[in-house]
Write a protein that holds these residues in place. Structure first.
Motif, PDB file in Angstrom:
ATOM      1  N   UNK A 120       0.814  -1.219   0.000  1.00 25.33           N
ATOM      2  CA  UNK A 120       0.000   0.000   0.000  1.00 25.33           C
ATOM      3  C   UNK A 120       0.845   1.266   0.000  1.00 25.33           C
ATOM      4  N   UNK A 121       1.902   1.291   0.809  1.00 31.99           N
ATOM      5  CA  UNK A 121       2.687   2.505   0.985  1.00 31.99           C
ATOM      6  C   UNK A 121       4.030   2.471   0.263  1.00 31.99           C
ATOM      7  N   UNK A 122       4.521   1.287  -0.030  1.00 34.76           N
ATOM      8  CA  UNK A 122       5.845   1.157  -0.634  1.00 34.76           C
ATOM      9  C   UNK A 122       5.747   0.719  -2.088  1.00 34.76           C
ATOM     10  N   UNK A 123       6.887   0.637  -2.737  1.00 36.69           N
ATOM     11  CA  UNK A 123       6.952   0.290  -4.148  1.00 36.69           C
ATOM     12  C   UNK A 123       7.467  -1.144  -4.319  1.00 36.69           C
ATOM     13  N   UNK A 124       7.228  -1.685  -5.504  1.00 40.25           N
ATOM     14  CA  UNK A 124       7.675  -3.058  -5.770  1.00 40.25           C
ATOM     15  C   UNK A 124       9.181  -3.193  -5.619  1.00 40.25           C
ATOM     16  N   UNK A 125       9.928  -2.164  -6.021  1.00 39.49           N
ATOM     17  CA  UNK A 125      11.385  -2.242  -5.931  1.00 39.49           C
ATOM     18  C   UNK A 125      11.900  -2.170  -4.498  1.00 39.49           C
ATOM     19  N   UNK A 126      11.001  -1.966  -3.539  1.00 39.33           N
ATOM     20  CA  UNK A 126      11.408  -1.947  -2.134  1.00 39.33           C
ATOM     21  C   UNK A 126      11.401  -3.343  -1.502  1.00 39.33           C
ATOM     22  N   UNK A 127      11.272  -4.355  -2.332  1.00 44.35           N
ATOM     23  CA  UNK A 127      11.235  -5.714  -1.790  1.00 44.35           C
ATOM     24  C   UNK A 127      12.536  -6.011  -1.035  1.00 44.35           C
ATOM     25  N   UNK A 128      12.409  -6.829  -0.015  1.00 41.77           N
ATOM     26  CA  UNK A 128      13.572  -7.129   0.824  1.00 41.77           C
ATOM     27  C   UNK A 128      13.716  -8.625   1.063  1.00 41.77           C
ATOM     28  N   UNK A 129      12.742  -9.215   1.738  1.00 40.30           N
ATOM     29  CA  UNK A 129      12.858 -10.611   2.165  1.00 40.30           C
ATOM     30  C   UNK A 129      11.636 -11.431   1.780  1.00 40.30           C
ATOM     31  N   UNK A 130      11.811 -12.726   1.799  1.00 38.18           N
ATOM     32  CA  UNK A 130      10.700 -13.659   1.592  1.00 38.18           C
ATOM     33  C   UNK A 130      10.452 -14.441   2.874  1.00 38.18           C
ATOM     34  N   UNK A 131       9.188 -14.761   3.130  1.00 33.55           N
ATOM     35  CA  UNK A 131       8.813 -15.582   4.270  1.00 33.55           C
ATOM     36  C   UNK A 131       7.457 -16.192   3.973  1.00 33.55           C
TER      37      UNK A 131
END
Length: 543
Positions: free
Chosen positions: A232-243
């Protein structure tokens, strides 16, 4: 001289008679105690019965459309009850010879006591003698009318008990198919986005249709579809981790929910019928082709490892013994080191392939300090070998712990990166995490893997490649993890790898694990040790 000759002629027969009496007493004592000559039972592990390949009519599972036919009902009491179901011996005898085929009929009934008229239940069949440490897997043929035929081979002399277990009901498996059609997975994979102190996680999927707006991470998954809901607030390129949230999608309807959790406890799923038989060692009938498998496992032609035969082996004295090759590899650090010297053994996959690596640590006496799902490497400078593990591509359910998406890599990418002159040993494997998505997803990943296998074999003739097949587990920490899919995966692997069956070895662990019945998706390490040794016996020094 004469006296010596006469003394010897007297003493020798007396000694022979004494030894003969002692042997007779000992064997009689063994037979009275165990009902079997241990040597005869051990000798049979060297016999290779040329079993008939399973016919097309002998289906071990139903198609998806058959499973989904009239599955939806709200009365859990109409599902199969192990306690009311019955198992009867189809043979007209209870005394069998070594190598005989034993058939049982299994009639399923519901909790009301009514005969079931459709198939689809996932039944496990095995034969055991706990006193001998003996067990062997059977297979169950589904006639799709509520009746099943179980088939087992008599592989040791003495007594044996045939047992059956209802692992999952048809309605439960059909419900999983239904959930996969709606949500594309049985658990919830997630991706975490982080930027400037803000942290947000969204759901992910192999398809984007359940999300209003999506981040397409297919390229990051090396061409395999992977989508996540846009934060909602961030962008797709702000991805960091998977869980992942290791939870399912139980139905809202309480009646359907009772079916969803029907097998969770698993404390009443053994059929009350136990069939007791006796097996004797006598002349093998002429119409039963029996020969001693003198071929060492590491000389067995690869195409033979793909044959649909049952059983692949048995346990006797707690040790797994293959039925179609001779295991001449001793389970010692010395022999394992000689096998791995100047090579790298690749064991990519999931936490169960991590168990293989951990078992090698124990056998080789090398401490294991690896943790979690990050890439791991066992190295030995003395004999210049290494054992490598990394997590396969998505779908991969990491659990609550966060991992960088880069820790997951597809096995086809690794195959393409190996040099032309490699003499490494590669064991390809995806299984448990794919139990949570549709079998078609598994097939798509295997097809990409097979293409890379073909390219590697053409440019690296000295590489050793194996495919590790599914293993059976009876209960897990979650209702949604069901090894039923392993039956389907085995057929997919055989079909897709058929063009390279003469170059790729199939590691068939289904019979091994059905025979001992690991209760968890992660088998006990003593079982893993048997799996690893069987793998090593097939792979070591093939060149």
């Amino acid at each position: 001289m004469v006296r010596r000759k006469n003394a010897a002629s007297f003493v020798v027969p007396v000694l022979l008679l004494t030894v003969g009496v002692f042997i007779f007493w000992q064997t009689t004592r063994w037979r009275n105690t165990f009902g079997v000559f241990p040597m005869l039972a051990a000798d049979f592990s060297k016999l290779h019965i040329n079993y008939a390949i399973r016919s097309e009519r002998e289906r071990l599972y139903l198609s998806q459309s058959e499973m989904m036919h009239e599955w939806k009902q709200s009365d859990s009491k109409k599902c199969t009850s192990a306690k009311t179901s019955k198992m009867t011996l189809m043979n007209d005898k209870v005394v069998f010879s070594i190598g005989d085929e034993i058939r049982v009929n299994i009639d399923t009934y519901d909790y009301h006591g009514n005969k079931k008229t459709c198939g689809g239940d996932f039944l496990r069949l095995w034969m055991e003698n706990t006193r001998y440490g003996a067990s062997v897997a059977g297979h169950v043929i589904d006639h799709n009318n509520g009746s099943y035929t179980g088939v087992i081979r008599a592989l040791w002399e003495g007594t044996a008990s045939i047992r059956c277990f209802v692992e999952r009901r048809k309605e439960e498996i059909a419900m999983f198919y239904d959930i996969l059609g709606k949500n594309h997975a049985l658990w919830v994979p997630k991706r975490e986005f982080v930027f400037s102190g803000f942290v947000e996680s969204t759901e992910c999927s192999i398809k984007p249709d359940n999300f209003k707006s999506v981040c397409n991470f297919t390229d990051m998954n090396y061409g395999f579809p992977w989508f996540c809901a846009k934060p909602n607030k961030l962008k797709c390129e702000d991805w960091k981790n998977s869980w992942s949230e290791n939870r399912g999608y139980p139905p809202d309807d309480p009646n359907q929910r009772s079916i969803y959790y029907l097998s969770l406890k698993g404390n009443d799923d053994d059929l009350p019928t136990t069939i007791h038989i006796t097996v004797v060692y006598k002349d093998i009938p002429k119409d039963l082709k029996v020969s001693r498998p003198t071929t060492p496992c590491n000389r067995l032609p690869p195409e033979m490892t793909w044959k649909t035969v049952s059983p692949v082996g048995l346990f006797f004295g707690g040790t797994f013994q293959p039925t179609f090759c001779h295991d001449n590899l001793s389970l010692t650090p010395k022999t394992y080191r000689r096998c791995l010297k100047n090579k790298q053994l690749w064991l990519p996959g999931d936490s169960t392939s991590q168990q293989f690596k951990r078992s090698l640590h124990y056998t080789l006496g090398i401490p294991d300090v690896s943790t979690g799902h990050n890439p791991q490497l066992l190295t030995d400078k003395e004999d210049n070998f290494s054992v490598s593990w990394y997590a396969h591509e998505f779908p991969f359910f990491h659990g609550a712990e966060r991992y960088a998406s880069t820790v997951n890599k597809p096995q086809h990418l690794f195959l393409d990166s190996l040099p032309d002159n490699t003499e490494d040993i590669v064991v390809l494997y995806i299984y448990v995490h794919f139990n949570l998505v549709h079998p078609d997803v598994f097939r798509d990943h295997i097809r990409v893997m097979v293409r890379s296998v073909g390219k590697l074999l053409s440019r690296a003739p000295k590489v050793t490649i194996a495919v590790r097949g599914p293993h059976a587990y009876y209960r897990s920490f979650a209702q949604e993890l069901v090894s039923y899919w392993g039956l389907i995966y085995s057929d997919i692997l055989r079909k897709e790898f058929a063009p390279f069956a003469d170059r790729v070895i199939y590691l068939d662990f289904w019979d091994l694990t059905v025979a001992v019945g690991p209760g968890h998706v992660h088998p006990d390490m003593i079982i893993v040790k048997s799996m690893v040794h069987y793998m090593m016996s097939l792979l070591c020094h093939r060149t």
